[in-house]
Design a protein around this motif. Structure first.
Motif, PDB file in Angstrom:
ATOM      1  N   GLY A 522      43.349  33.725  36.592  1.00  0.00           N
ATOM      2  CA  GLY A 522      44.452  34.677  36.961  1.00  0.00           C
ATOM      3  C   GLY A 522      45.519  33.767  37.733  1.00  0.00           C
ATOM      4  N   GLY A 523      46.689  33.842  37.488  1.00  0.00           N
ATOM      5  CA  GLY A 523      47.796  33.368  38.253  1.00  0.00           C
ATOM      6  C   GLY A 523      47.711  31.888  38.327  1.00  0.00           C
ATOM      7  N   GLY A 524      46.652  31.038  37.851  1.00  0.00           N
ATOM      8  CA  GLY A 524      46.488  29.557  38.081  1.00  0.00           C
ATOM      9  C   GLY A 524      45.770  29.379  39.369  1.00  0.00           C
ATOM     10  N   GLY A 525      45.114  30.381  40.016  1.00  0.00           N
ATOM     11  CA  GLY A 525      44.535  29.832  41.156  1.00  0.00           C
ATOM     12  C   GLY A 525      44.018  31.143  42.125  1.00  0.00           C
ATOM     13  N   VAL A 526      43.456  32.392  41.402  1.00  0.00           N
ATOM     14  CA  VAL A 526      43.347  33.331  42.391  1.00  0.00           C
ATOM     15  C   VAL A 526      42.497  33.097  43.499  1.00  0.00           C
ATOM     16  CG1 VAL A 526      41.286  34.259  40.882  1.00  0.00           C
ATOM     17  CG2 VAL A 526      42.690  36.034  42.038  1.00  0.00           C
ATOM     18  N   HIS A 527      41.515  32.325  43.343  1.00  0.00           N
ATOM     19  CA  HIS A 527      40.484  31.962  44.069  1.00  0.00           C
ATOM     20  C   HIS A 527      41.320  31.035  45.449  1.00  0.00           C
ATOM     21  CE1 HIS A 527      37.721  32.878  40.878  1.00  0.00           C
ATOM     22  NE2 HIS A 527      37.331  33.487  42.083  1.00  0.00           N
ATOM     23  N   GLY A 528      42.335  30.397  45.425  1.00  0.00           N
ATOM     24  CA  GLY A 528      42.699  29.293  46.439  1.00  0.00           C
ATOM     25  C   GLY A 528      41.609  28.276  46.199  1.00  0.00           C
ATOM     26  N   TYR A 529      41.381  27.804  47.478  1.00  0.00           N
ATOM     27  CA  TYR A 529      40.401  26.657  47.747  1.00  0.00           C
ATOM     28  C   TYR A 529      38.823  27.047  47.620  1.00  0.00           C
ATOM     29  CZ  TYR A 529      44.369  23.913  48.890  1.00  0.00           C
ATOM     30  OH  TYR A 529      45.675  23.241  49.195  1.00  0.00           O
ATOM     31  N   ASN A 530      38.950  28.280  47.762  1.00  0.00           N
ATOM     32  CA  ASN A 530      37.248  28.657  47.858  1.00  0.00           C
ATOM     33  C   ASN A 530      36.934  29.661  46.807  1.00  0.00           C
ATOM     34  OD1 ASN A 530      35.839  26.977  50.331  1.00  0.00           O
ATOM     35  ND2 ASN A 530      37.731  27.571  51.021  1.00  0.00           N
ATOM     36  N   ALA A 531      35.783  29.632  46.080  1.00  0.00           N
ATOM     37  CA  ALA A 531      35.342  30.911  45.318  1.00  0.00           C
ATOM     38  C   ALA A 531      34.496  31.744  45.991  1.00  0.00           C
ATOM     39  CB  ALA A 531      34.588  30.299  44.282  1.00  0.00           C
ATOM     40  N   LEU A 532      35.196  32.493  46.740  1.00  0.00           N
ATOM     41  CA  LEU A 532      34.637  33.574  47.709  1.00  0.00           C
ATOM     42  C   LEU A 532      33.452  34.205  46.776  1.00  0.00           C
ATOM     43  CD1 LEU A 532      34.526  34.923  50.455  1.00  0.00           C
ATOM     44  CD2 LEU A 532      36.156  36.754  49.307  1.00  0.00           C
TER      45      LEU A 532
END
Length: 570
Positions: A522-532
């Motif tokens: 989603g959005g090209g990067g819902v997790h940012g740098y870390n897949a919480l």
């Protein structure tokens, strides 16, 4: 036989099934184009442990966990560390806020209404980097589906298969998309190669021999083709070297062969924008599968906090990223800083019995098979669960010994780099062992063990009682060589909250949608740098749901023949 779809979905994985479910629930006709055979329905999700991220759930409250939307959002922001808010993170940030809101409100009910159930215990993925505002989950939020990955797939696949019988869905298996059809800037369909029939089992690499061509049209195309996890050449091309270290020379695949990333370039050539290419999620606790399903098939150990973690040179990992299961990216940095691409666990039989879980539906037959009796027998019996013991006996990354001298000698025979020094390994373990005699400690890992035992069920089922590694009463000793394991793509096609793919200028590409891993969930990067979350399922469900509902409301409601006078056939 002619079939006039309102929407074409590219990919029959979880996100594609969710989009198809939402569309057919609204009476829309859907053509699902999939390069693999019907055996692979559900894609990568079928192989997962079935973990789902819920916030303030009844399961959490029942075992004394106090969670809230505010705490979860704090954790998400700390983990994602969005640093491109005006550009590549602009939509990922909005998706993240919407997703955390849903996880705290309607997500559990949505899945419950479909028949999905979870186990009463709640796991603690990505325990954090030691900061309240940094990376990590402040509380356990990992809910395991009763039925694991197949159970998650089932609740969407069953209604879609029912819609197929009613004539609302047509599957085009063994159809490989090679391009998107354009009418000016608008995407109006797909074209590609019909692949030779191949009855390969689920997950196994299939033939790419083409025996024909196809072209199908509809008012909208939803790309749900997954990430790049089995395309190691592509992973190495975009590997974040400056951030985590050099790309590993030896990498094993935690996803099936069909996770190849082809559709990213195809959608990009049609005008879609791909963002955050340097964000990907590879695990450090990968082990070679002694009984593989696909080439380079690997399994991730889902570790509890007690194994002692050493880099390839025999130095104990430091800080919270040296605590197994706490901070994947931090651990990756320490491991790759040695110039080698592997690390080591040293643990005891007591630890493996309580703390080792394996990250595949096939590695958890009791939960996957929804057999309560088998579950109780396997989880409460003396010894580790059967699949874990099988890896200990047969896995090429495992060594077992009665003494540290024998163990280190066996580990050195497995090493791909420097030889471990017995005296130095012993010095570090003895220092750690001196810290377990009290219910308090200055050792970060021992503190994490005490913290991990606070939830009642974790103390009983998941985290071993603190003990000395070199205490023979808890033996034998076990060494595990840990490899870099490919898994999730965190960047992808940039989309708005309706899952419309955006062009470089920020406007939607007409007729083009994306959901799941190909869109960075989603959005090209819902997790940012870390897949919480420690799972990819929730993002596939949320983004597939958004695409299906947006198209149910809009253009896809009109007859295909009314739009362009042509029909698709399959």
């Amino acid at each position: 036989m002619s079939f006039e779809p309102d929407v074409i979905v590219v990919g029959a994985g979880l996100a594609g099934l969710v989009a198809a479910y939402e569309l057919t629930s609204a009476g829309r006709r859907v053509l699902v184009v999939e390069q693999e055979n019907r055996n692979n329905l559900g894609g990568q999700a079928f192989w997962s442990l079935g973990g789902l991220f819920f916030v303030n759930s009844p399961e959490q409250r029942r075992i004394g966990i106090r969670d809230s939307r505010e705490l979860a959002w704090q954790d998400w922001l700390g983990s994602a560390a969005f640093d491109r808010p005006a550009d590549e993170d602009a939509w990922g940030l909005r998706w993240a806020q919407a997703y955390v809101d849903w996880a705290a409100t309607g997500k559990r009910q949505y899945l419950h209404d479909l028949g999905l159930r979870t186990l009463p215990m709640v796991g603690w993925a990505e325990r954090g980097d030691g900061s309240a505002t940094g990376h990590g989950n402040s509380v356990p939020r990992f809910h395991i589906t009763w039925g694991t990955g197949p159970g998650v797939v089932e609740v969407f696949a069953n209604p879609v298969l029912a819609a197929e019988k009613k004539g609302l869905v047509r599957f085009a298996f063994r159809h490989q998309v090679d391009g998107l059809l354009l009418d000016g800037p608008a995407v109006v369909g797909v074209r590609g190669s019909v692949l030779a029939p191949d009855d390969a089992a689920r997950g196994v690499a299939s033939s790419r021999a083409a025996v024909g061509e196809f072209e199908h049209r509809a008012s909208a195309v939803v790309v749900t083709s997954g990430g790049i996890g089995h395309n190691h050449e592509l992973m190495r091309r975009y590997w974040p070297t400056e951030r985590v270290g050099a790309a590993p020379a030896h990498m094993i695949a935690g996803v099936p062969a069909h996770v190849d990333g082809r559709m990213l370039a195809i959608a990009e050539s049609a005008g879609g924008r791909v963002v955050n290419r340097d964000r990907m999620w590879a695990y450090t606790e990968g082990i070679h599968n002694w009984d593989p399903i696909w080439a380079d098939h690997a399994i991730r150990i889902l570790p509890g906090p007690s194994s002692v973690w050493f880099d390839a040179a025999g130095r104990r990992l430091t800080g919270m990223s040296g605590v197994p299961g706490a901070d994947s990216i931090g651990a990756m940095r320490q491991i790759l800083a040695t110039g080698h691409d592997y690390s080591w666990f040293i643990l005891t039989q007591s630890i493996i019995e309580k703390e080792f879980a394996l990250s595949g539906s096939e590695q958890n037959p009791d939960i996957t098979g929804r057999d309560i009796g088998f579950l109780l027998r396997s989880r409460l019996a003396k010894g580790a669960p059967g699949p874990v013991e099988a890896f200990k006996r047969h896995g090429e990354d495992f060594v077992v010994a009665d003494s540290l001298t024998e163990l280190v000698a066996a580990m050195n025979r497995l090493a791909r780099g420097p030889r471990l020094d017995l005296a130095e390994i012993e010095r570090q373990i003895v220092a750690r062992d001196r810290e377990v005699d009290n219910p308090f400690s200055k050792d970060v890992q021992i503190m994490a063990i005490h913290n991990g035992r606070r939830p009642r069920l974790d103390r009983f089922l998941r985290v071993a009682k603190p003990h000395r590694i070199l205490d023979p009463a808890h033996g034998p000793l076990i060494g595990v060589r840990l490899n870099i394991l490919s898994r999730k793509t965190l960047g992808g096609l940039q989309t708005n909250l309706d899952s419309q793919v955006l062009a470089a200028d920020g406007t939607p590409v007409p007729g083009l949608y994306a959901a799941g891993e190909v869109a960075g969930f989603g959005g090209g990067g819902v997790h940012g740098y870390n897949a919480l979350e420690g799972t990819f399922l929730g993002g596939c469900i949320f983004s597939g749901r958004a695409a299906g509902r947006a198209l149910s409301r809009g253009e896809a409601g009109r007859s295909h023949r009314d739009r362009n006078g042509k029909s698709a056939t399959s």
